[in-house]
Design a protein around this motif. Structure first.
Motif, mmCIF file in Angstrom:
data_model
loop_
_atom_site.group_PDB
_atom_site.id
_atom_site.type_symbol
_atom_site.label_atom_id
_atom_site.label_comp_id
_atom_site.label_asym_id
_atom_site.label_seq_id
_atom_site.Cartn_x
_atom_site.Cartn_y
_atom_site.Cartn_z
ATOM 1 N N CYS A 190 0.853 -1.190 0.000
ATOM 2 C CA CYS A 190 0.000 0.000 0.000
ATOM 3 C C CYS A 190 0.887 1.238 0.000
ATOM 4 O O CYS A 190 1.864 1.316 0.764
ATOM 5 C CB CYS A 190 -0.915 -0.006 1.217
ATOM 6 N N LEU A 191 0.572 2.166 -0.837
ATOM 7 C CA LEU A 191 1.406 3.351 -1.048
ATOM 8 C C LEU A 191 0.835 4.513 -0.247
ATOM 9 O O LEU A 191 -0.282 4.962 -0.492
ATOM 10 C CB LEU A 191 1.463 3.691 -2.540
ATOM 11 N N ASN A 192 1.614 5.033 0.697
ATOM 12 C CA ASN A 192 1.122 6.028 1.653
ATOM 13 C C ASN A 192 1.680 7.414 1.422
ATOM 14 O O ASN A 192 2.835 7.584 1.010
ATOM 15 C CB ASN A 192 1.468 5.601 3.085
ATOM 16 N N LEU A 193 0.857 8.392 1.739
ATOM 17 C CA LEU A 193 1.274 9.793 1.717
ATOM 18 C C LEU A 193 1.833 10.145 3.090
ATOM 19 O O LEU A 193 1.134 10.056 4.100
ATOM 20 C CB LEU A 193 0.074 10.694 1.395
ATOM 21 N N ARG A 194 3.103 10.517 3.141
ATOM 22 C CA ARG A 194 3.726 10.896 4.412
ATOM 23 C C ARG A 194 4.564 12.148 4.223
ATOM 24 O O ARG A 194 5.135 12.378 3.166
ATOM 25 C CB ARG A 194 4.616 9.771 4.946
ATOM 26 N N TYR A 195 4.629 12.939 5.267
ATOM 27 C CA TYR A 195 5.440 14.151 5.287
ATOM 28 C C TYR A 195 5.927 14.350 6.717
ATOM 29 O O TYR A 195 5.394 13.730 7.654
ATOM 30 C CB TYR A 195 4.622 15.359 4.819
ATOM 31 N N PRO A 196 6.936 15.200 6.935
ATOM 32 C CA PRO A 196 7.441 15.389 8.304
ATOM 33 C C PRO A 196 6.322 15.791 9.256
ATOM 34 O O PRO A 196 5.554 16.713 8.990
ATOM 35 C CB PRO A 196 8.465 16.519 8.133
ATOM 36 N N GLY A 197 6.207 15.063 10.349
ATOM 37 C CA GLY A 197 5.166 15.355 11.326
ATOM 38 C C GLY A 197 3.845 14.674 11.054
ATOM 39 O O GLY A 197 2.886 14.837 11.811
ATOM 40 N N ASP A 224 4.238 13.572 -1.861
ATOM 41 C CA ASP A 224 3.582 14.096 -3.065
ATOM 42 C C ASP A 224 2.559 13.064 -3.524
ATOM 43 O O ASP A 224 2.903 11.956 -3.935
ATOM 44 C CB ASP A 224 4.639 14.342 -4.149
ATOM 45 N N GLY A 225 1.272 13.426 -3.451
ATOM 46 C CA GLY A 225 0.220 12.494 -3.813
ATOM 47 C C GLY A 225 0.271 12.040 -5.251
ATOM 48 O O GLY A 225 -0.096 10.895 -5.573
ATOM 49 N N ASP A 226 0.725 12.914 -6.156
ATOM 50 C CA ASP A 226 0.808 12.530 -7.561
ATOM 51 C C ASP A 226 1.913 11.507 -7.798
ATOM 52 O O ASP A 226 1.830 10.687 -8.720
ATOM 53 C CB ASP A 226 1.030 13.766 -8.449
ATOM 54 N N VAL A 227 2.947 11.546 -6.984
ATOM 55 C CA VAL A 227 3.996 10.523 -7.069
ATOM 56 C C VAL A 227 3.399 9.160 -6.740
ATOM 57 O O VAL A 227 3.693 8.160 -7.413
ATOM 58 C CB VAL A 227 5.163 10.854 -6.124
ATOM 59 N N LEU A 228 2.544 9.106 -5.718
ATOM 60 C CA LEU A 228 1.886 7.844 -5.369
ATOM 61 C C LEU A 228 1.037 7.331 -6.529
ATOM 62 O O LEU A 228 1.047 6.135 -6.831
ATOM 63 C CB LEU A 228 1.011 8.029 -4.133
#
Length: 307
Positions: A190-197, A224-228
């Motif tokens: 599963c491909l997740n959207l993550r960022y610092p914090g 970056d959601g488009d990368v996912l």
């Protein structure tokens, strides 16, 4: 150079903590930003920042001046808004932000039409999937998906966006099609959207027993959601997306919906803005315009839909 522009530059340098960042935000060179700060310091006969090769920190005089300077800019913005309301000819600049997918697909395409209707209003749109501080970053409006944590800001709900799980046929051919939500945890990428914090990521799905959250994981993550989406298109795993972000890929068959009997819960699409902007004519016009365009776009079938 006007004294007001020097103040505006000082405020952005103070808020962003960087001369170069403020210069980028104001669309000027770092040399111009530095010159404006120097002119302001000469006028006040006080040093506003302590500068080193690595850091820039406000002095005590700088902190005192910021409190008054920010009020000055607020007063100017409110005065411009009042004039716009009286003349029915609003003008000025709107600082807006949105997540990448939402901004690229729903907000940015409507900006030229808004500018055409209101030629004296400029729009500066920032797109980012990271969490933004609307006050610290000098924004008037932030569009978002989900539920904001800051209750001190005003929220205008625009729509509830349906979401789904999907993957490329190549991935499903290789890994199999999940039959239950539990399969996502046991057997799938599963491909997740993550960022610092970012908080720990869980996918909230509607099951016969009610909404349940599944702590999924996979080999790739991105802020970056488009990368996912691109990874999913290349067969790397499963994504959870608002339908509007992947509608064209679904229509073409490049992505296939899965677990349609237990879909993700819808996500709120809304705008966040500060109390001090609530009477600003140009911001209100922008929100009204964008809300109408977003709802229309969400109800319009994708280009590949022949139904």
């Amino acid at each position: 150079m006007s004294y007001l522009e020097n103040i505006r530059t000082f405020v952005r340098v103070y808020e962003l903590g960087s001369m170069s960042a403020a210069a980028r935000d104001l669309r000027i060179s770092p040399a111009v930003a530095s010159s404006r700060i120097s002119q302001l310091e000469d006028h006040l006969n006080a040093r506003l920042f302590q500068r080193t090769t690595r850091q820039l920190n406000a002095t005590e005089q700088g902190r005192i001046f910021y409190a008054g300077a920010s009020h000055i800019l607020d007063a100017v913005a409110e005065a411009e808004a009042a004039v716009g309301q009286v003349t029915r000819d609003p003008r000025g600049t709107i600082y807006a932000a949105a997540p990448l997918g939402l901004g690229r697909r729903l907000i940015a395409p409507a900006v030229p039409d808004f500018k055409s209707d209101y030629p004296l209003i400029n729009v500066r749109l920032r797109l980012s999937d990271r969490k933004l501080d609307i006050t610290a970053e000098g924004l008037d409006v932030v569009f978002f998906l989900g539920t904001p944590e800051d209750s001190s800001l005003r929220i205008r709900k625009i729509a509830d966006c349906a979401r789904l799980l999907c993957a490329a046929p190549a991935y499903l051919s290789r890994a199999g099609t999940p039959q239950t939500p539990q399969d996502l945890i046991a057997d799938h990428d599963c491909l997740n959207l993550r960022y610092p914090g970012a908080p720990e990521f869980q996918w909230p799905l509607q099951t016969p027993e009610g909404v349940k959250r599944f702590a999924v994981s996979g080999p790739f993550e991105s802020d970056d959601g488009d990368v996912l989406t691109n990874w999913a298109l290349s067969g790397q795993g499963i994504i959870l997306k608002p339908i509007f972000e992947v509608a064209d890929h679904l229509a073409s068959g490049a992505l296939v919906p899965i677990l349609t009997d237990t879909p993700p819960i819808p996500v709120q699409l809304a705008a966040l803005y500060t109390h001090r902007r609530k009477q600003d004519a140009k911001v209100r016009l922008f929100l009204d315009f964008m809300a109408k365009r977003i709802v229309t776009a969400l109800n319009t079938p994708p280009s590949g839909d022949t139904g």
